[in-house]
Design an enzyme around this catalytic site. Structure first.
Site, PDB file in Angstrom:
ATOM      1  N   HIS A 113       0.864  -1.190   0.000  1.00 20.67           N
ATOM      2  CA  HIS A 113       0.000   0.000   0.000  1.00 20.67           C
ATOM      3  C   HIS A 113       0.896   1.234   0.000  1.00 20.67           C
ATOM      4  O   HIS A 113       1.574   1.514   0.984  1.00 20.67           O
ATOM      5  CB  HIS A 113      -0.894  -0.004   1.248  1.00 20.67           C
ATOM      6  CG  HIS A 113      -1.728   1.236   1.397  1.00 20.67           C
ATOM      7  ND1 HIS A 113      -2.087   1.741   2.633  1.00 20.67           N
ATOM      8  CD2 HIS A 113      -2.265   2.078   0.480  1.00 20.67           C
ATOM      9  CE1 HIS A 113      -2.816   2.833   2.463  1.00 20.67           C
ATOM     10  NE2 HIS A 113      -2.939   3.068   1.172  1.00 20.67           N
TER      11      HIS A 113
ATOM     12  N   HIS B  16      -6.743   4.067  -5.416  1.00 23.48           N
ATOM     13  CA  HIS B  16      -7.963   4.577  -4.778  1.00 23.48           C
ATOM     14  C   HIS B  16      -7.932   6.100  -4.582  1.00 23.48           C
ATOM     15  O   HIS B  16      -8.731   6.632  -3.822  1.00 23.48           O
ATOM     16  CB  HIS B  16      -8.258   3.850  -3.457  1.00 23.48           C
ATOM     17  CG  HIS B  16      -7.099   3.736  -2.512  1.00 23.48           C
ATOM     18  ND1 HIS B  16      -6.690   2.532  -1.976  1.00 23.48           N
ATOM     19  CD2 HIS B  16      -6.273   4.665  -1.978  1.00 23.48           C
ATOM     20  CE1 HIS B  16      -5.664   2.731  -1.168  1.00 23.48           C
ATOM     21  NE2 HIS B  16      -5.402   4.021  -1.144  1.00 23.48           N
TER      22      HIS B  16
ATOM     23  N   THR C 199      -5.907  -2.616   9.177  1.00 25.04           N
ATOM     24  CA  THR C 199      -4.892  -1.968  10.003  1.00 25.04           C
ATOM     25  C   THR C 199      -3.951  -3.026  10.549  1.00 25.04           C
ATOM     26  O   THR C 199      -4.223  -4.230  10.453  1.00 25.04           O
ATOM     27  CB  THR C 199      -5.554  -1.208  11.159  1.00 25.04           C
ATOM     28  OG1 THR C 199      -6.281  -2.146  11.976  1.00 25.04           O
ATOM     29  CG2 THR C 199      -6.530  -0.180  10.636  1.00 25.04           C
TER      30      THR C 199
ATOM     31  N   SER D 242      -7.267  -7.945   6.157  1.00 23.88           N
ATOM     32  CA  SER D 242      -7.489  -7.233   4.906  1.00 23.88           C
ATOM     33  C   SER D 242      -8.423  -8.102   4.070  1.00 23.88           C
ATOM     34  O   SER D 242      -8.607  -9.290   4.348  1.00 23.88           O
ATOM     35  CB  SER D 242      -6.162  -7.014   4.168  1.00 23.88           C
ATOM     36  OG  SER D 242      -5.298  -6.175   4.902  1.00 23.88           O
TER      37      SER D 242
ATOM     38  N   HIS E 251     -12.170   1.810   0.392  1.00 26.21           N
ATOM     39  CA  HIS E 251     -10.736   1.630   0.120  1.00 26.21           C
ATOM     40  C   HIS E 251      -9.955   1.146   1.320  1.00 26.21           C
ATOM     41  O   HIS E 251      -8.780   0.813   1.196  1.00 26.21           O
ATOM     42  CB  HIS E 251     -10.119   2.925  -0.397  1.00 26.21           C
ATOM     43  CG  HIS E 251      -9.594   3.846   0.660  1.00 26.21           C
ATOM     44  ND1 HIS E 251     -10.382   4.367   1.673  1.00 26.21           N
ATOM     45  CD2 HIS E 251      -8.346   4.357   0.871  1.00 26.21           C
ATOM     46  CE1 HIS E 251      -9.647   5.153   2.450  1.00 26.21           C
ATOM     47  NE2 HIS E 251      -8.415   5.157   1.994  1.00 26.21           N
TER      48      HIS E 251
ATOM     49  N   LYS F 222       6.823  -1.329   8.037  1.00 24.99           N
ATOM     50  CA  LYS F 222       6.207  -0.008   8.151  1.00 24.99           C
ATOM     51  C   LYS F 222       7.245   1.093   8.056  1.00 24.99           C
ATOM     52  O   LYS F 222       8.394   0.930   8.441  1.00 24.99           O
ATOM     53  CB  LYS F 222       5.496   0.132   9.502  1.00 24.99           C
ATOM     54  CG  LYS F 222       4.226  -0.637   9.623  1.00 24.99           C
ATOM     55  CD  LYS F 222       3.088  -0.015   8.805  1.00 24.99           C
ATOM     56  CE  LYS F 222       2.689   1.338   9.362  1.00 24.99           C
ATOM     57  NZ  LYS F 222       1.571   1.925   8.599  1.00 24.99           N
TER      58      LYS F 222
END
Length: 502
Positions: A231, A320, A403, A408, A425, A501
């Protein structure tokens, strides 16, 4: 404002004041808690010149810049319809890519630590410069802005099949690189192939449950399979392009006789010089975002081959945050778009389907529209001509990240999908990053995830605290509301094994 419940997952804000169309909100009662700011933005968007159907909000709607995040709006190009950078956002073409491994979670378990360590080293992230691809100069950046994933694949960062499983075949055709300013180019030179920060991530996942085996098989996923979800977006390029063109449109609005209730809705007619310039620059940023995810995919593939002997195949890649010129039937003033298949009006344009309260009036006139999707994913139905041949019978994959520590989802487009064939989204924020960081520490989030068996590789502990799961809505409830509203159908649920992350 008046909010009328039309069905368990559909609410209407009747047109009032300067609104040209009603607002339509797809949600459950629980998801609308503390949504007043975002709903006021739904009302504001409904005042834009040329808007048709309704100002739509997805179940993950929350406050954003000008438009709500989770907002969808279409304007009629021939009727003075406008394009607004706030309807796309600063992270142009932010989107999600899902890759499926040729191994299941049980066989993969022993390799997970080595894979996560490899990804930690291989995936550039954080707010500053750094990327997988160290460009030789402006010429290469120009080719990325024009060619997106296609250029990355040509240069050896991927395989030809990737392009058939990517929105627009990996590149938006009408990019105008001349409209990308010097500061945006400067930022883009040093960031291609990087996650960035905030809610962006690379996650190793397991397919926990399959709800539609036939569609999942067509997509290329199965229960127990290992996947990788990425993402991210266009980094500093998109942010700078949005900044530059909001300023240009703010200056141009008086010349076009446009007034808006919020200066963050700065806009210009699609067919004006300012509108065309923005759409060309936005498409270039979208191509940068596609190339970004392509390069990160290549880096992940190398790690998986080396550390686990596994191969990753692309399931799909979709944005998105984007505005597109598309053809849709429009029933009439103040009435939602109606269903209607048919060929697109030309290169880069699309046909979608829509239903709504006006559908019983019969098919409307097909119009050329500028469809803004901000924090909303297109969801083409089965049979749509823009889908790859091997997916045309089942509909478009829709990728919904959760999250950290939660699930997901993989969804699919459905016939008669509303809001110009759009859906949610993600989970949608309920706490700002500062609020989230006050609620918990990064160390606490890390410890909680690791206790749940999720390997964590953060760039900073602050980043973990800002993205604590409590900062977001329940993604399962968001998906249920989207399906309940008839926007999509659920195909599979994925759970995290490890997360990288910024």
């Amino acid at each position: 404002m008046e909010l009328v419940e039309e069905s368990p997952h559909r609410y209407r804000i009747p047109a009032h004041g300067a609104m040209r169309v009603p607002g339509v909100v797809f949600a459950s009662r629980a998801l609308l808690t503390d949504a007043r700011q975002a709903l006021q933005q739904v009302v504001n968007v409904a005042t834009l010149p040329g808007i048709v159907g309704a100002s739509y909000a997805m179940p993950d709607v929350h406050w954003g810049y000008g438009f709500p995040i989770g907002g969808v709006a279409a304007t009629d190009v021939a009727d003075g319809g406008v394009v607004s950078p706030g309807g796309v956002g600063f992270d142009i073409s932010c989107g999600v890519r899902l890759l499926a491994a040729d191994t299941d979670a049980e066989a993969f378990r022993r390799a997970l630590p080595a894979v996560m360590d490899g990804l930690d080293r291989a995936i550039p992230r954080g707010a500053g410069p750094g990327g997988v691809w160290h460009l030789t100069g402006p010429g290469q950046l120009e080719r990325i802005l024009a060619g997106g994933s296609r250029y990355a694949v040509e240069e050896g960062y991927g395989e030809a099949r990737d392009l058939t499983r990517c929105e627009d075949g990996g590149a938006v055709a009408d990019a105008d690189t001349a409209q990308v300013g010097p500061r945006a180019r400067e930022r883009g030179l040093a960031q291609v192939g990087s996650l960035g920060s905030g809610n962006h991530f690379l996650e190793v996942q397991r397919v926990d449950e399959v709800y539609d085996a036939e569609v999942a098989d067509a997509f290329g996923i199965a229960a127990g399979q290992v996947c990788v979800m990425i993402h991210c977006g266009s980094r500093g390029v998109g942010h700078q392009i949005c900044t530059d063109h909001v300023r240009a449109m703010d200056r141009a609005m008086p010349r076009h006789g446009i007034t808006v209730p919020d200066r963050q809705l700065a806009c210009a007619p699609v067919d004006s010089p300012e509108g065309r310039d923005y759409l060309g620059a936005m498409a270039a940023a979208a191509n940068y975002g596609r190339a970004n995810r392509q390069l990160l995919s290549d880096a992940a593939r190398r790690v998986f081959r080396r550390a686990a002997g596994a191969r990753l195949s692309l399931v799909y890649d979709v944005s998105h945050n984007l505005a597109k010129i598309e053809s849709h039937p429009v029933a009439g003033p103040g009435v939602d778009a109606v269903a209607g298949p048919g060929p697109g009006p030309g290169p880069g344009a699309s046909v979608e389907t829509g239903t709504g309260p006006g559908a019983e009036t019969g098919p409307g006139e097909r119009r050329r529209l500028c469809v803004h999707r901000k924090g909303a994913t297109r969801a083409f139905p089965p049979g749509h001509p823009d889908l790859p041949e091997d997916l045309r019978d089942v509909g478009q994959p829709v990728l919904i990240p959760g999250t950290m520590g939660t699930a997901s989802y993989v969804l699919a487009g459905v016939p008669g999908g509303d809001a110009f064939a759009s859906t949610c989204h993600g989970a949608g924020r309920v706490l700002s990053r500062h609020q989230a960081a006050r609620e918990t520490t990064g160390a606490q989030v890390r410890d909680r995830l690791e206790a749940a068996g999720i390997a964590v590789r953060p760039r900073s502990l602050r980043g973990l605290s800002e993205e604590t799961p409590e900062a977001y809505k329940d993604v399962t409830e968001v998906v249920a509301a989207s399906e309940g509203a008839g926007l999509c159908r659920t195909v599979a649920r994925l759970v995290p094994l490890g997360v990288v992350k910024g």
